[in-house]
Motif scaffolding. Structure first.
Motif, short mmCIF file in Angstrom:
data_model
loop_
_atom_site.label_atom_id
_atom_site.label_comp_id
_atom_site.label_asym_id
_atom_site.label_seq_id
_atom_site.Cartn_x
_atom_site.Cartn_y
_atom_site.Cartn_z
N VAL A 199 0.84 -1.20 0.00
CA VAL A 199 0.00 0.00 0.00
C VAL A 199 0.87 1.25 0.00
CG1 VAL A 199 -1.60 1.38 1.38
CG2 VAL A 199 -2.05 -1.05 1.02
N ASP A 200 1.87 1.26 0.89
CA ASP A 200 2.77 2.42 0.94
C ASP A 200 3.50 2.62 -0.38
OD1 ASP A 200 2.03 2.79 3.55
OD2 ASP A 200 3.81 1.84 4.42
N LYS A 201 3.95 1.52 -0.98
CA LYS A 201 4.68 1.62 -2.25
C LYS A 201 3.77 2.16 -3.36
CE LYS A 201 7.50 -1.67 -3.52
NZ LYS A 201 8.02 -2.98 -4.03
N LEU A 202 2.55 1.65 -3.44
CA LEU A 202 1.63 2.10 -4.49
C LEU A 202 1.31 3.59 -4.34
CD1 LEU A 202 -0.83 -0.92 -4.68
CD2 LEU A 202 0.84 -0.23 -6.41
N MET A 203 1.10 4.02 -3.12
CA MET A 203 0.80 5.44 -2.90
C MET A 203 2.02 6.30 -3.21
SD MET A 203 -1.59 5.27 0.53
CE MET A 203 -1.95 7.02 0.45
N ARG A 204 3.20 5.81 -2.84
CA ARG A 204 4.43 6.57 -3.08
C ARG A 204 4.73 6.68 -4.57
NH1 ARG A 204 7.16 3.58 -0.05
NH2 ARG A 204 8.26 2.30 -1.57
N HIS A 206 2.53 6.57 -7.01
CA HIS A 206 1.44 7.19 -7.77
C HIS A 206 1.15 8.60 -7.23
CE1 HIS A 206 0.80 2.98 -8.88
NE2 HIS A 206 0.12 3.41 -9.93
N PRO A 207 2.15 9.48 -7.26
CA PRO A 207 1.93 10.83 -6.73
C PRO A 207 0.90 11.61 -7.54
CG PRO A 207 4.01 10.72 -7.94
CD PRO A 207 3.52 9.31 -7.80
N VAL A 209 -1.91 10.44 -8.28
CA VAL A 209 -3.20 10.03 -7.72
C VAL A 209 -3.30 10.44 -6.26
CG1 VAL A 209 -4.71 8.08 -7.18
CG2 VAL A 209 -3.41 8.08 -9.32
N PHE A 210 -2.25 10.19 -5.49
CA PHE A 210 -2.27 10.43 -4.05
C PHE A 210 -1.49 11.68 -3.64
CE2 PHE A 210 -2.62 5.81 -4.71
CZ PHE A 210 -3.87 5.60 -4.15
N GLY A 211 -0.94 12.39 -4.60
CA GLY A 211 -0.20 13.61 -4.31
C GLY A 211 -0.61 14.73 -5.23
#
Length: 320
Positions: A199-204, A206-207, A209-211
Motif C-alpha cells: 500500500v505504501d509503495k503504491l501510494m508513493r 502514484h503521486p 493520484v495520491f499527491g
C-alpha cells in the motif's frame, strides 16, 4: 410483538454495530444471547443494554416475544439451526401474532474474506503436519507453479478458472507470511506488514493520484514510476545499479528482455550487447533484442509457438 434476530459478522470487531441495530437494542423489551461467551455481550453491557443469557430454544423465544419486542443476538456462526427451527414454527402456525425480523447489525467490507484466509492459514500451520514443516525455500516451487498456472489461464482465455488460480497464488502469499511471523528476529513480518508495504509503495509511486503531481498520459506515469524506483534504490545503497531487483531465476528469455529494458532506460550504449560470445546463447540474446525492437515479447512468442506444437502433437496422437 416481534422477535428480532440480530445478525453480525465475525469479520467486524465486536461492538461495531449499525445505528439501527443500537436503536433496536435500546428500545427492545428484552435482549437475549445464548452464551456468556458471546463476543458481543461485554460491549452491549458496557453500553448499558440489559442482556439476559438464555438457552437457544425457539419456542421460548417466540413466547417471550408475545409480550413485546425481543432481540436475539445471534452467535457468530449465525445460529442457522435456530433460524430453521423458528421458520418451521412460523410455517406450522406456532408463531402467530409474532413478527419475525432479521436485522443485520454489521456487514462484511470488501476484502473481508481475506481475514478468513489468514485464520485458516494460522490453523493449518498449527494443526497440519505437512503445513507445519514447510519453509520459505520449500514453498518456492509451489509459488512458481501457481504463478505459471495463472499465466496459462490468462493466455488460454479461461477467465472462469482465473479466480481459482489467483486464489492459489494468494494462498502462497499468506503461507509465506505466516511462516515469517514465527521468527523472533528483525526479519519477522506478518501479512499486515506485507499488505502495508505494498500500500505504501503504491501510494508513493502514484503521486499523480495520491499527491499533487500532474501527468499528461500513461507514458509520463511510467517515467515517474522509474524515477521514483531509482531514487528508492539510491536510498538503499550507495552502490545501487539499474539492474538491482532483476530476478535472475526467471526464465532466460524473460531475463534477457528485462536486462535489456533496464539497460536501455539507463542509457547504456548498445555496443554492450555486442560480442557477448558465440553460439546458441548469444544468438538467443540477439533474438530477444530483435523481438524488443519489433515490439514483441520473446518469452510470450515462444510460448505461443510451443502451444501450437503441443496441439499438433496431440492431434497426431489422436489420428494414429
Amino acid at each position: 410483538m416481534a422477535l428480532v434476530m440480530l445478525a453480525t459478522t465475525h469479520r467486524v470487531a465486536p461492538g461495531v454495530l449499525t445505528w439501527p441495530a443500537w436503536q433496536t437494542l435500546r428500545s427492545a423489551s428484552r435482549v437475549l444471547v445464548g452464551s456468556e461467551d458471546h463476543p458481543q455481550l461485554p460491549y452491549l453491557r458496557e453500553a448499558g443494554v440489559p442482556v439476559e443469557v438464555v438457552p437457544a430454544d425457539p419456542r421460548t423465544l417466540i413466547e417471550a416475544a408475545r409480550s413485546g419486542t425481543v432481540v436475539w443476538v445471534a452467535a457468530p456462526d449465525g445460529d442457522e439451526r435456530l433460524l430453521r427451527e423458528i421458520g418451521t414454527l412460523v410455517v406450522s402456525g406456532g408463531a402467530e401474532t409474532v413478527d419475525i425480523e432479521v436485522l443485520h447489525a454489521s456487514y462484511d467490507l470488501p476484502g473481508a474474506r481475506l481475514l478468513d484466509l489468514v485464520t485458516v492459514m494460522d490453523t493449518l500451520r498449527r494443526e497440519c503436519p505437512w503445513d507445519r514443516e514447510q519453509t520459505h525455500a520449500s514453498l518456492v516451487p509451489y509459488l512458481l507453479e501457481e504463478s505459471y498456472e495463472v499465466l496459462d489461464t490468462v493466455e488460454s482465455g479461461d477467465l472462469h478458472g482465473l479466480r481459482e488460480e489467483l486464489g492459489d497464488v494468494l494462498m502462497q502469499v499468506a503461507f509465506h507470511s505466516v511462516v515469517a511471523s514465527e521468527r523472533s528476529d528483525d526479519t519477522r513480518f506478518t501479512i499486515d506488514d506485507v499488505a502495508g508495504g505494498i500500500v505504501d509503495k503504491l501510494m508513493r509511486r502514484h503521486p499523480h493520484v495520491f499527491g499533487d503531481v500532474t501527468v499528461a498520459d500513461a507514458d509520463e506515469v511510467n517515467a515517474n514510476w522509474e524515477q521514483i524506483k531509482a531514487a528508492e534504490r539510491a536510498e538503499k545503497s550507495e552502490d545501487h545499479s539499474i539492474l538491482d531487483g532483476v530476478p535472475m531465476g526467471q526464465p532466460a528469455l524473460s531475463l534477457a528482455a528485462q536486462l535489456q529494458r533496464r539497460a536501455a532506460r539507463a542509457g547504456a550504449p548498445e555496443e554492450l550487447a555486442a560480442d557477448l560470445g558465440e553460439g546458441l546463447g548469444a544468438d538467443l540474446f540477439a533474438l530477444v533484442a530483435r523481438a524488443r525492437a519489433e515490439g514483441h515479447d520473446a518469452e510470450a512468442d515462444l510460448r505461443d509457438i510451443a502451444r501450437r506444437f503441443r496441439d499438433r502433437v496431440q492431434e497426431w496422437e489422436q489420428d494414429r
